[in-house]
Enzyme design. Structure first.
Site, mmCIF file in Angstrom:
data_model
loop_
_atom_site.group_PDB
_atom_site.id
_atom_site.type_symbol
_atom_site.label_atom_id
_atom_site.label_comp_id
_atom_site.label_asym_id
_atom_site.label_seq_id
_atom_site.Cartn_x
_atom_site.Cartn_y
_atom_site.Cartn_z
ATOM 1 N N CYS A 47 0.876 -1.305 0.129
ATOM 2 C CA CYS A 47 0.132 -0.006 -0.052
ATOM 3 C C CYS A 47 0.652 1.345 -0.235
ATOM 4 O O CYS A 47 1.617 1.655 0.943
ATOM 5 C CB CYS A 47 -0.845 -0.024 1.245
ATOM 6 S SG CYS A 47 -1.750 1.401 1.459
ATOM 7 N N CYS A 92 -0.038 3.774 2.798
ATOM 8 C CA CYS A 92 0.406 3.193 4.059
ATOM 9 C C CYS A 92 2.006 3.458 4.268
ATOM 10 O O CYS A 92 2.388 3.856 5.230
ATOM 11 C CB CYS A 92 0.273 1.680 4.011
ATOM 12 S SG CYS A 92 -1.521 1.333 3.899
#
Length: 146
Positions: A71, A74
């Site tokens: 991600c 993230c």
């Protein structure tokens, strides 16, 4: 409601529950079992076993960043979450849970988008937010629910 005279704090290293005098958690408290610091100003990596122990036994807020290694947002937020841990400990324990490695916990909390942060108090979810944030946004949001 009165403040407890002692708090249970779970060690980030050996996951032993420690009894720490309220107000003293800001001091350089060490674990009674492994003798390592209870607070080091960095997010704790959780797995299934340690997640449940920290959730059930910590008497300070537990803030979990649900994330995944693939991600992009993230990964961008990771250094900001680390800075937030420095700013917020010992009032809260900041932790990360890899949703790819621990899908059962992500499913338990209905994580549908990442990054998602959840604040837990007394083992119960009290707030959640999704999307990447910078340090100031993370700390402001967490303080607003503490």
């Amino acid at each position: 409601m009165s403040t407890p005279s002692a708090l249970h704090i779970v060690c980030p290293h050996c996951h032993t529950t420690n009894r720490v005098q309220a107000g003293d958690q800001a001091k350089a408290s060490d674990c009674g079992q492994c003798h390592r610091p209870l607070f080091e100003g960095e997010p704790l990596e959780l797995d299934a076993g340690s997640f449940d122990k920290h959730l059930a036994r910590n008497q300070i807020a537990l803030v979990v960043d649900f994330w995944a290694p693939w991600c992009g947002p993230c990964l961008q937020m990771a250094p900001f979450f680390h800075e937030a841990a420095i700013a917020l400990e010992p009032q809260a324990r900041l932790a990360k849970l890899d949703t790819e490695a621990q899908p059962q916990i992500a499913a338990r909390y209905g994580i549908r988008s990442i990054p998602t942060m959840i604040v837990f108090k007394g083992g119960q979810e009290v707030a959640r937010t999704s999307g990447a944030m910078a340090t100031e946004g993370i700390t402001r949001w967490i303080r607003s629910v503490l």
